[in-house]
Write a protein that holds these residues in place. Structure first.
Motif, PDB file in Angstrom:
ATOM      1  N   ARG A   1      36.484  46.387  43.670  1.00 56.92           N
ATOM      2  CA  ARG A   1      36.756  45.287  42.731  1.00 56.92           C
ATOM      3  C   ARG A   1      36.770  43.978  43.509  1.00 56.92           C
ATOM      4  N   TYR A   2      36.048  43.002  42.980  1.00 58.21           N
ATOM      5  CA  TYR A   2      35.974  41.689  43.643  1.00 58.21           C
ATOM      6  C   TYR A   2      36.458  40.617  42.672  1.00 58.21           C
ATOM      7  N   LYS A   3      37.442  39.841  43.084  1.00 59.33           N
ATOM      8  CA  LYS A   3      38.005  38.775  42.256  1.00 59.33           C
ATOM      9  C   LYS A   3      37.357  37.444  42.632  1.00 59.33           C
ATOM     10  N   PHE A   4      36.689  36.825  41.672  1.00 62.21           N
ATOM     11  CA  PHE A   4      36.120  35.495  41.913  1.00 62.21           C
ATOM     12  C   PHE A   4      37.229  34.446  41.937  1.00 62.21           C
ATOM     13  N   ASN A   5      38.208  34.609  41.057  1.00 62.84           N
ATOM     14  CA  ASN A   5      39.365  33.730  40.980  1.00 62.84           C
ATOM     15  C   ASN A   5      40.458  34.476  40.233  1.00 62.84           C
ATOM     16  N   GLU A   6      41.467  33.760  39.787  1.00 59.35           N
ATOM     17  CA  GLU A   6      42.587  34.406  39.104  1.00 59.35           C
ATOM     18  C   GLU A   6      42.180  35.038  37.777  1.00 59.35           C
ATOM     19  N   ASN A   7      41.064  34.571  37.204  1.00 58.84           N
ATOM     20  CA  ASN A   7      40.677  35.006  35.864  1.00 58.84           C
ATOM     21  C   ASN A   7      39.562  36.038  35.836  1.00 58.84           C
ATOM     22  N   PHE A   8      38.545  35.891  36.656  1.00 56.18           N
ATOM     23  CA  PHE A   8      37.350  36.727  36.550  1.00 56.18           C
ATOM     24  C   PHE A   8      37.219  37.674  37.743  1.00 56.18           C
ATOM     25  N   SER A   9      36.794  38.906  37.437  1.00 48.21           N
ATOM     26  CA  SER A   9      36.516  39.877  38.494  1.00 48.21           C
ATOM     27  C   SER A   9      35.431  40.833  38.033  1.00 48.21           C
ATOM     28  N   VAL A  10      34.794  41.483  38.981  1.00 50.00           N
ATOM     29  CA  VAL A  10      33.824  42.525  38.689  1.00 50.00           C
ATOM     30  C   VAL A  10      34.253  43.781  39.433  1.00 50.00           C
ATOM     31  N   HIS A  11      33.876  44.935  38.892  1.00 45.69           N
ATOM     32  CA  HIS A  11      34.186  46.192  39.560  1.00 45.69           C
ATOM     33  C   HIS A  11      32.997  47.135  39.416  1.00 45.69           C
ATOM     34  N   GLY A  12      32.882  48.045  40.345  1.00 49.12           N
ATOM     35  CA  GLY A  12      31.782  49.000  40.297  1.00 49.12           C
ATOM     36  C   GLY A  12      31.926  50.013  41.404  1.00 49.12           C
ATOM     37  N   GLY A  13      31.073  51.031  41.345  1.00 41.68           N
ATOM     38  CA  GLY A  13      31.133  52.052  42.371  1.00 41.68           C
ATOM     39  C   GLY A  13      30.263  53.240  42.063  1.00 41.68           C
TER      40      GLY A  13
ATOM     41  N   ASN B   1      41.354  42.142  51.286  1.00 41.21           N
ATOM     42  CA  ASN B   1      41.811  40.761  51.410  1.00 41.21           C
ATOM     43  C   ASN B   1      42.202  40.284  50.012  1.00 41.21           C
ATOM     44  N   GLU B   2      42.367  38.996  49.824  1.00 36.40           N
ATOM     45  CA  GLU B   2      42.830  38.475  48.536  1.00 36.40           C
ATOM     46  C   GLU B   2      41.808  38.670  47.416  1.00 36.40           C
ATOM     47  N   LYS B   3      40.545  38.869  47.771  1.00 32.44           N
ATOM     48  CA  LYS B   3      39.509  38.986  46.754  1.00 32.44           C
ATOM     49  C   LYS B   3      38.968  40.403  46.568  1.00 32.44           C
TER      50      LYS B   3
ATOM     51  N   GLY C   1      42.736  51.734  35.659  1.00 30.05           N
ATOM     52  CA  GLY C   1      43.869  50.825  35.646  1.00 30.05           C
ATOM     53  C   GLY C   1      44.497  50.633  37.014  1.00 30.05           C
ATOM     54  N   PHE C   2      44.413  51.648  37.868  1.00 25.28           N
ATOM     55  CA  PHE C   2      45.021  51.543  39.203  1.00 25.28           C
ATOM     56  C   PHE C   2      44.383  50.438  40.028  1.00 25.28           C
ATOM     57  N   MET C   3      43.122  50.069  39.723  1.00 22.95           N
ATOM     58  CA  MET C   3      42.452  49.019  40.471  1.00 22.95           C
ATOM     59  C   MET C   3      43.024  47.634  40.172  1.00 22.95           C
ATOM     60  N   PHE C   4      43.830  47.506  39.121  1.00 24.76           N
ATOM     61  CA  PHE C   4      44.423  46.225  38.752  1.00 24.76           C
ATOM     62  C   PHE C   4      45.886  46.118  39.169  1.00 24.76           C
TER      63      PHE C   4
ATOM     64  N   GLY D   1      31.361  47.086  35.917  1.00 25.82           N
ATOM     65  CA  GLY D   1      32.123  46.441  34.861  1.00 25.82           C
ATOM     66  C   GLY D   1      32.557  45.038  35.230  1.00 25.82           C
ATOM     67  N   VAL D   2      33.177  44.371  34.265  1.00 26.43           N
ATOM     68  CA  VAL D   2      33.653  43.005  34.427  1.00 26.43           C
ATOM     69  C   VAL D   2      34.990  42.881  33.711  1.00 26.43           C
ATOM     70  N   ALA D   3      35.860  42.014  34.208  1.00 24.97           N
ATOM     71  CA  ALA D   3      37.170  41.832  33.599  1.00 24.97           C
ATOM     72  C   ALA D   3      37.548  40.358  33.573  1.00 24.97           C
ATOM     73  N   TYR D   4      38.292  39.996  32.523  1.00 24.80           N
ATOM     74  CA  TYR D   4      38.860  38.657  32.408  1.00 24.80           C
ATOM     75  C   TYR D   4      40.369  38.798  32.241  1.00 24.80           C
TER      76      TYR D   4
END
Length: 356
Positions: free
Chosen positions: A126-138, A82-84, A31-34, A171-174
């Motif tokens: 974590r990489y944000k494609f836009n305001e809605n979609f992102s992917v995370h991993g490590g 950065n922003e993404k 959760g800290f990544m968000f 993982g992936v998040a919306y």
């Protein structure tokens, strides 16, 4: 709304996993990544389980409480490149067991003890494609080790040397910020370990293999009314791959640790903002009771729980605290010769987070 209600959701999970499947003590927190901007948090948990049983042919012979109280500490930090792109690091007390059968009870395992420790260090991006979609991993560095004493097996004493293995998570998040919606799916890989094990009185060591399970976790939350959030999670762990044997022990004693079933743990709750500074939440949890025979080093089977918590926010700091009561499932152990019933646990937890 999003920031406030995520804080409320956090209040309902801060007390951690109490007697969840296998010997998991904490699901790796992401959760800290968000969180917005740069962020760091410290977490603390204290758990008091009460698990006892009786010898089936002789109900007057009891085990006493066999699971010891324990505490956990965790740390996480995240920074925005950065922003993404965001990078994070977390240290988590993922696995553990503390078992001691009190002496003087007349129970066959009286005086036996076992301890397992396993922590995870994870580097996450974590990489944000836009305001809605992102992917995370490590990458996850997972350690495991422990010791065992069985007086009924000729005063058998073993020390399982700590071993680390490198795994991964992806993982992936919306998200839909205007209604505080977030759905995240995360997979964490299995890790394989070889524990260099010494036996008291034996002039050689043994390599003991053990696998720690893969997992798949679905987390979700959404606003359902003004200042009100519904949240929950479903977590699967592949515990049926985990088996730990003691070198030189007979088949009647081995395996020391094994599981016939995977586990799926469910949690659902509701959070509410009461003021600009305070939000609270309540949640319930469930893990299926499978039946069958369990090991005496983990004499539990399933659980039900309820938890309440709250978050206080002041400037760049937020403090989250919660308490969880767990009804631990009944279990049959020692190849059917002992029954563990009426068991419970109480856990308290606290988390302090800072934005900077």
């Amino acid at each position: 709304m999003k920031k406030m209600m995520i804080a409320a959701a956090a209040a309902a999970v801060t007390a951690g996993s109490v007697q969840a499947g296998g010997f998991e003590r904490s699901a790796l927190p992401l959760g800290f990544m968000f969180e917005k901007g740069n962020y760091a948090e410290l977490s603390f948990g204290s758990v008091s389980p009460k698990v006892s049983g009786v010898l089936a042919p002789m109900p007057s012979v009891t085990t006493g409480s066999v699971l010891k109280d324990y505490t956990t500490f965790g740390f996480a930090v995240k920074t925005d490149i950065n922003e993404k792109l965001s990078l994070g690091l977390t240290v988590d007390p993922t696995f553990g067991a503390d078992v001691f059968y009190p002496t003087g009870t007349g129970f066959p395992l009286a005086g036996s003890s076992a301890k397992l420790r396993g922590e995870t260090i994870a580097a996450v991006a974590r990489y944000k494609f836009n305001e809605n979609f992102s992917v995370h991993g490590g990458l996850r560095s997972v350690g495991i080790g422990g010791d065992l004493f069985l007086p009924a097996a000729g005063n058998y004493r073993a020390k399982f040397g700590n071993d680390r293995d490198l795994g991964y998570l992806i993982g992936v998040a919306y998200e839909k910020p205007e209604i505080a919606l977030r759905v995240a799916l995360t997979y964490a890989s299995e890790t394989k370990h070889t524990l260099n094990t010494s036996i008291a009185g034996v002039p050689m060591t043994f390599d003991v293999p053990v696998k720690l399970p893969q997992s798949l976790t679905l987390d979700a939350q959404t606003g359902i009314a003004a200042d009100t959030l519904l949240f929950g999670s479903i977590r699967w762990m592949d515990w049926s791959v985990t088996r730990l044997d003691g070198p030189l022990l007979p088949p009647s004693v081995n395996p020391l640790v094994s599981y016939d079933h995977d586990t799926i743990t469910y949690n659902i709750g509701i959070g509410r903002k009461f003021s600009d500074a305070f939000s609270g939440a309540i949640s319930i949890g469930y893990e299926k009771h499978h039946g069958g025979i369990v090991g005496n080093l983990g004499p539990t089977d399933g659980q039900k729980s309820i938890q309440i918590g709250g978050t206080y926010t002041h400037q760049n700091m937020k403090i989250t605290a919660g308490v969880r009561y767990v009804d631990i499932g009944d279990a049959i152990a020692l190849r059917g010769n002992s029954r563990f019933t009426g068991n419970k646990a109480v856990a308290v937890g606290m988390k302090v987070g800072f934005s900077f």
